[in-house]
Write an enzyme that holds these catalytic residues in place. Structure first.
Site, PDB file in Angstrom:
ATOM      1  N   CYS A 133       0.821  -1.216   0.000  1.00  0.00           N
ATOM      2  CA  CYS A 133       0.000   0.000   0.000  1.00  0.00           C
ATOM      3  C   CYS A 133       0.851   1.260   0.000  1.00  0.00           C
ATOM      4  O   CYS A 133       0.480   2.262  -0.632  1.00  0.00           O
ATOM      5  CB  CYS A 133      -0.989  -0.012   1.163  1.00  0.00           C
ATOM      6  N   HIS A 204      -2.612   0.444   7.226  1.00  0.00           N
ATOM      7  CA  HIS A 204      -2.999   0.420   5.811  1.00  0.00           C
ATOM      8  C   HIS A 204      -3.211   1.855   5.360  1.00  0.00           C
ATOM      9  O   HIS A 204      -3.689   2.694   6.139  1.00  0.00           O
ATOM     10  CB  HIS A 204      -4.275  -0.395   5.607  1.00  0.00           C
ATOM     11  N   HIS A 216      -6.011   1.865  -3.418  1.00  0.00           N
ATOM     12  CA  HIS A 216      -5.275   1.264  -2.314  1.00  0.00           C
ATOM     13  C   HIS A 216      -4.905  -0.180  -2.655  1.00  0.00           C
ATOM     14  O   HIS A 216      -5.351  -0.742  -3.660  1.00  0.00           O
ATOM     15  CB  HIS A 216      -6.089   1.329  -1.016  1.00  0.00           C
TER      16      HIS A 216
END
Length: 244
Positions: A133, A204, A216
């Protein structure tokens, strides 16, 4: 590569099975030599060549290639291999190893060279530290705004080690600042989320791309564009704006 080098690589690859082996090819006093290195990665599906092993090989001679194995799968390079090859600026050799009658046997070898490959922003495969990510955000900023963000070493599963808060600590160093609560994200803003983190920290990150969408790359999945709402808003811990 010379036959003696190939033979040394095969022996190393077979000895490390079912884990991936990794090593370096160097030219020492006009002769080619394979230097086996340690694989510092956990598990069997990728490799991490320690920086100290690379430095030791550099002291021996000129590094000409990176080597690793693919246990039980074709020697064809993955997206992560292609991206890492570009970053290294070196030729890569990949050897397949299969178990034959209970014995690891090295087989086909594929060679990969830097050719300017860039992984697509959507649909890239996940490989922590290479295509994850944070790297997706790095690549978006480079492609969309010609901004080179700072890179950080990041061990897999750092969010469960009982101490690390990598994204909270790292994003400010990369030029991002938190926006006030309730402020709507702008295109390019980073959204920090917490997803199953034993450390209780954001682990994340996605980037807001407008029209209610985020780009993402969830762990173990393909990178994607998704609606920023529902679950993703529930797990959001901060929105960050790039100041440089």
């Amino acid at each position: 590569m010379q036959q003696a080098t190939i033979a040394a690589i095969n022996v190393h690859a077979e000895s490390e099975y079912p884990r991936e082996c990794c090593g370096l090819v160097v030219v020492l006093k006009g002769r080619e030599k394979y230097i086996p290195c340690r694989n510092a990665a956990a598990g069997t599906e990728h490799f991490i060549l320690p920086a100290e092993d690379y430095a030791e090989a550099e002291l021996l001679g000129d590094i000409t290639a990176v080597v690793h194995s693919h246990p039980d799968v074709p020697a064809a390079p993955s997206q992560a291999d292609r991206v890492a090859c570009e970053a290294s600026g070196l030729v890569w050799h990949i050897v397949r190893v299969d178990q034959v009658d209970g014995i690891p046997v090295a087989g086909e070898t594929a060679t990969l060279e830097p050719v300017g490959y860039v992984a697509p922003l959507v649909g890239r495969t996940f490989s922590h530290g290479v295509l994850d990510c944070y790297q997706l955000i790095v690549d978006w900023y480079k492609q969309e705004r010609n901004i080179t963000l700072r890179q950080f070493p990041r061990a897999d599963d750092w969010w469960n080690d009982g101490k690390s808060d990598l994204y909270t600590d790292g994003f400010p160093q990369a030029g991002f600042v938190a926006v006030e609560d309730g402020v709507q994200p702008e295109v390019g803003d980073v959204i920090l989320m917490q997803i199953r983190s034993n450390n209780g920290v954001p682990n994340h990150a996605g980037i807001y791309i407008g029209d209610g969408l985020i780009l993402h790359h969830l762990y173990g999945r393909l990178s994607s564009r998704d609606i920023y709402g529902g679950y993703f808003q529930e797990v959001t811990r901060a929105i960050l704006h790039f100041k440089g």
